[in-house]
Structures are given as structure tokens and as C-alpha cells.
Design an enzyme around this catalytic site. Sequence first.
Site, PDB file in Angstrom:
ATOM      1  N   GLU A 167      -1.859 -10.023  -5.997  1.00 44.24           N
ATOM      2  CA  GLU A 167      -1.620 -10.953  -7.125  1.00 44.24           C
ATOM      3  C   GLU A 167      -0.928 -10.282  -8.457  1.00 44.24           C
ATOM      4  O   GLU A 167      -0.323 -10.839  -9.026  1.00 44.24           O
ATOM      5  CB  GLU A 167      -3.037 -10.956  -7.780  1.00 44.24           C
ATOM      6  CG  GLU A 167      -4.295 -11.724  -6.822  1.00 44.24           C
ATOM      7  CD  GLU A 167      -4.942 -10.719  -5.742  1.00 44.24           C
ATOM      8  OE1 GLU A 167      -4.244  -9.827  -5.407  1.00 44.24           O
ATOM      9  OE2 GLU A 167      -5.922 -11.137  -5.214  1.00 44.24           O
ATOM     10  N   GLU A 187       0.833  -1.402  -0.070  1.00 46.07           N
ATOM     11  CA  GLU A 187       0.048   0.139  -0.036  1.00 46.07           C
ATOM     12  C   GLU A 187       0.858   1.230   0.050  1.00 46.07           C
ATOM     13  O   GLU A 187       2.100   1.231   0.268  1.00 46.07           O
ATOM     14  CB  GLU A 187      -0.908  -0.103   1.240  1.00 46.07           C
ATOM     15  CG  GLU A 187      -1.843  -1.119   1.163  1.00 46.07           C
ATOM     16  CD  GLU A 187      -3.007  -1.361   2.154  1.00 46.07           C
ATOM     17  OE1 GLU A 187      -3.158  -0.479   3.264  1.00 46.07           O
ATOM     18  OE2 GLU A 187      -3.846  -2.150   1.908  1.00 46.07           O
TER      19      GLU A 187
HETATM   20  N1  THU Z   1      -6.175  -6.132  -2.475  1.00 49.68           N
HETATM   21  C1  THU Z   1      -5.394  -7.263  -2.906  1.00 49.68           C
HETATM   22  O1  THU Z   1      -4.106  -7.453  -2.570  1.00 49.68           O
HETATM   23  N2  THU Z   1      -5.867  -8.200  -3.835  1.00 49.68           N
HETATM   24  C2  THU Z   1      -7.235  -8.217  -4.158  1.00 49.68           C
HETATM   25  O2  THU Z   1      -7.485  -8.780  -5.096  1.00 49.68           O
HETATM   26  C3  THU Z   1      -8.219  -7.319  -3.573  1.00 49.68           C
HETATM   27  C4  THU Z   1      -7.487  -6.291  -2.555  1.00 49.68           C
HETATM   28  C5  THU Z   1      -5.360  -5.410  -1.422  1.00 49.68           C
HETATM   29  C6  THU Z   1      -5.380  -4.034  -1.898  1.00 49.68           C
HETATM   30  C7  THU Z   1      -5.475  -3.299  -0.584  1.00 49.68           C
HETATM   31  O3  THU Z   1      -3.896  -3.305  -0.221  1.00 49.68           O
HETATM   32  C8  THU Z   1      -6.119  -4.114   0.262  1.00 49.68           C
HETATM   33  O4  THU Z   1      -6.145  -5.138  -0.234  1.00 49.68           O
HETATM   34  C9  THU Z   1      -7.592  -3.428   0.516  1.00 49.68           C
HETATM   35  O5  THU Z   1      -8.297  -3.501  -0.805  1.00 49.68           O
END
Ligand code: THU
Length: 163
Positions: free
Chosen positions: A75, A64
Site C-alpha cells: 500500500e 521485503e
Molecule cells: N504487508 C503489506 O504489504 N501490506 C499490509 O498491509 C500488511 C503486510 C506485507 C509486509 C510484509 O512484506 C508481508 O506483508 C508480511 O507482513
Amino acid sequence: MKKQHIGFDLEIYEGIEELSSTDRGLLEKAIEVRENAYAPYSNFQVGAAVLMENGEVVIGNNQENASYPSGLCAERVAVFQAGALYPGVAILAIAISAASNKHVVDVPAGPCGNCRQAIMEYEIKQRSPISLLLQGQEGPVYKCSSLKDILPLGFGNSFLGDS
Ligand code: THU
């Protein structure tokens, strides 16, 4: 007008113990690397493990950023890394594990739309399906045999007329 039903067979396992040893090993890797997610804003950690045709496993976790859109999902961190490390090697499967510090994730979290599109690119490129294993921090494991099952009517390079 005619109607066409589009659906797919989702395999639902009660837990990780029910999986084949290959699938279990891949999901265990996703769980392990979920711990290294950098998710101070959402407190939602995701780990991904990509099994390549050459037997290598490439990992990713969500990263993030204070400028939220600059972060990236687990992913895409994983599949882009796989593409960078092993160009031309097919991806066989991706395991995804999701957890939250705010509540217990007991239902598998499917990849977001952007990640589905990104993974689809590799499935089209390699001309072979990529299977998905999904689990929350507890509860059932979902297995899909192809990315295109979860991205029906998806956009690909064929629309661009270059292939
Ligand atoms: N997130 C993922 O890593 N993969 C997904 O398919 C959905 C969301 C992460 C993005 C962000 O850091 C957190 O989850 C909340 O959305």
C-alpha cells in the site's frame, strides 16, 4: 461520562464478479501485480492498485528486505509512487489483494496500521475520501468508503496546529 459509538458500514461482496466494472478492474490489477511482490521472507504477497482522479492507475506490491524493517508494504509502495508521479491529483480508490504461500488467505487483509496512517495523510491532504477494496486470494471482497472509517481517532496535521 457519556459514550459514543463509532462504527461504519462495510460493504461485503461475495466475490469480484459482484463489483462494478471500475472496482472489478482495479481489484484485478491488484491481483495481477501481487504476482510481482518480493516477499521471500514472509511468503505473504500483497498487491495494491491506486485509482487516481485523472484515470491513471498506480501499482505497488510488498518489497521485503533481509533487514526486515527496511521492507515496505504494498500500500505504501503504491501511494508514495502515486504521490511522486501525480502530485496534486486526488486518489479515488485503492484495491488490495493478499495471498500466502503457506495457507489460503480467504479473508480480506486490512492494511497495517502504518499503511492506514500513510493513506490517511493523502485523504486529509486532498479533502476527499479514499475508498478501499480488500480481498484475500479467494473469498469475499470488503469495500470501505473512506480510510478514516478504519482509522478512527487517527492522528493528522490538525494536531500540529499548522493548518
Ligand atoms: N504487508 C503489506 O504489504 N501490506 C499490509 O498491509 C500488511 C503486510 C506485507 C509486509 C510484509 O512484506 C508481508 O506483508 C508480511 O507482513
